[in-house]
Design a protein around this motif. Sequence first.
Motif, PDB file in Angstrom:
ATOM      1  N   THR A 188      99.827 -13.228   0.509  1.00 51.10           N
ATOM      2  CA  THR A 188     100.216 -11.825   0.706  1.00 51.10           C
ATOM      3  C   THR A 188     101.693 -11.667   0.415  1.00 51.10           C
ATOM      4  O   THR A 188     102.507 -12.560   0.701  1.00 51.10           O
ATOM      5  CB  THR A 188      99.934 -11.377   2.142  1.00 51.10           C
ATOM      6  OG1 THR A 188     100.653 -12.228   3.036  1.00 51.10           O
ATOM      7  CG2 THR A 188      98.442 -11.474   2.455  1.00 51.10           C
ATOM      8  N   SER A 236      99.954 -10.389   9.113  1.00 54.24           N
ATOM      9  CA  SER A 236      99.827  -9.330   8.103  1.00 54.24           C
ATOM     10  C   SER A 236      98.944  -9.786   6.959  1.00 54.24           C
ATOM     11  O   SER A 236      99.136  -9.372   5.810  1.00 54.24           O
ATOM     12  CB  SER A 236     101.215  -8.935   7.590  1.00 54.24           C
ATOM     13  OG  SER A 236     101.889 -10.074   7.033  1.00 54.24           O
ATOM     14  N   HIS A 238      96.786  -4.224  10.031  1.00 49.55           N
ATOM     15  CA  HIS A 238      97.128  -5.161   8.968  1.00 49.55           C
ATOM     16  C   HIS A 238      96.887  -6.571   9.489  1.00 49.55           C
ATOM     17  O   HIS A 238      97.654  -7.074  10.296  1.00 49.55           O
ATOM     18  CB  HIS A 238      98.590  -5.000   8.524  1.00 49.55           C
ATOM     19  CG  HIS A 238      98.927  -3.626   8.053  1.00 49.55           C
ATOM     20  ND1 HIS A 238      98.499  -3.106   6.843  1.00 49.55           N
ATOM     21  CD2 HIS A 238      99.643  -2.637   8.649  1.00 49.55           C
ATOM     22  CE1 HIS A 238      98.951  -1.871   6.696  1.00 49.55           C
ATOM     23  NE2 HIS A 238      99.651  -1.550   7.791  1.00 49.55           N
TER      24      HIS A 238
END
Length: 547
Positions: free
Chosen positions: A459, A483, A534
Amino acid sequence: MLRSAVERYQYLPSVLALDTEVRGLLNAVGDPHRVAAVNARFEAIARASSVAAIYLLDRDGLTRSASNWNQALSFIGISYAYRPYFTEAVATGASRYFGVGNTTNRPGLFIGKAVPAPEGGIAGVVVVKVDLEGLQREWRQADEHVLVSDASGVVFLASEPSWKYRPLRPLAPSDTARILAARQYGDSDLRPLLAGDADGGTIKLAQGASAVSGIVERTVMPDLGWTLLYVAETDATLRYALLAALAAGISCLALALALAAAQERRQRLRSERAMRLTLERRVAERTADLSAANTRLRGEIAERERATAALRATQDELIHAGRLAALGQISMAINHEINQPLAALRTFLSSSSVFLERGDTATVRRNLKRMTEVTQRIGEIIRHLKVFARKTGPEHWEPVRLGVAAAAALDLLAARIRAESVQVSCAIPPDAMVRAEPVRLEQVILNLMVNALDAMRNTPERRLNLTAAREEASSWQLRVSDSGSGIPEEHMPHVFDPFFTTKAAGEGLGLGLSLSSLIVRDFGGSLAAGNGTHGAIFTLVLPAAEA
């Protein structure tokens, strides 16, 4: 009963004669403080022992202290030198005398004990007055006819009040003069109770408007000089004989009925015996079956206990293996974390030798200080590894601060966090304290952090958040969120299953979350997984330490 009532208090004058305050008062009879102290002691002892009075006479027979010092008829200041219990105690050291009190006009047994003087002789006499009226009430309530006479034949205890202070037969003039002079029985006129011989086997006594006649039994008490007479009424005996004859007739009738019933009972017993034998045989068979079943059950229980112990040992080994596996995953980062300070240490050592040759001691000292800080850093890293790798168990449970446990796990992952540019937010209150085993709790938090870092590997934005809050009065809640991409819904029921993993082969065994859940349950807590806005969120609930 009579002897017990007398001997119950026999020890009391002897004990008081040894009392230091009593002897001190006789040595200083004019000291008001000593008098007040002995008065209070006599009063407390008389109340506790239920005696009528306790008082102290000096060598002249004058009362110096008494338990009734604060009553209207107090003995203090009265001379009892003429009383036989005083003269006998002075002459022989002890006395026992029954008479009517000259001050209170109440009868009682006077027990005296001489108090020896330090220089020899007698300093005074302690006297205890015992009230025997309660014994006479018991005789009356039991409807018994009892008389107790002294050595002169005068009755001083009796179940009938009109018999008291009267001789059974006429007294000799000398005995009459002695009793009247000592006022032993107050103002009694000493009239004989019996007109004839009082030493026969039967006796007849006036009792109010009627008379009591019956067989008399005498018991001599030579140590006290008393004689106890017990009168059994003949009228009552005749009534008892009639009742006995009636009872015998009823018994004969009952016996005839019993013999008739016995035959029937024998028949019934024979049938009952046969039934009992059959029942006992069945019970024995059933008992044998139950014993065999019980033996099998004990074997199964022992086998299950062995299996449980083996399972627990395997579980502990598995948890320890999971901890070592976690160390293996972060070993490269820790190796880099240690190699950097080692390289700096080598540089400081080389430069320090050059500066030392130049005589630059200030730079050498600065380098030595930096080398000390580097070695401390290396030691701290190794300490974390040693603590995390050791075996532990429930015996190491203790209050643990969540913030300290999280900080220790972050230290082990510090190199990876820096290398992967992960933003870490740790908001754990300082008072967040739970009941757990420190190393195992660090293992759980470390597993949750490692899973979060693995989930954020691909990510662009990497954030790791740790928050803690009080869930209720008895527990704390720790949330670890990332996240990453979160947990797919189809995988959610299997997250805590052993060997379940979505990682590529060789990157994990799928035991981290399973072991973490097992450890948390041992602590009495819970571990749950979910998805946030998230990424994934793991919620750890543990009992508060104060609860």
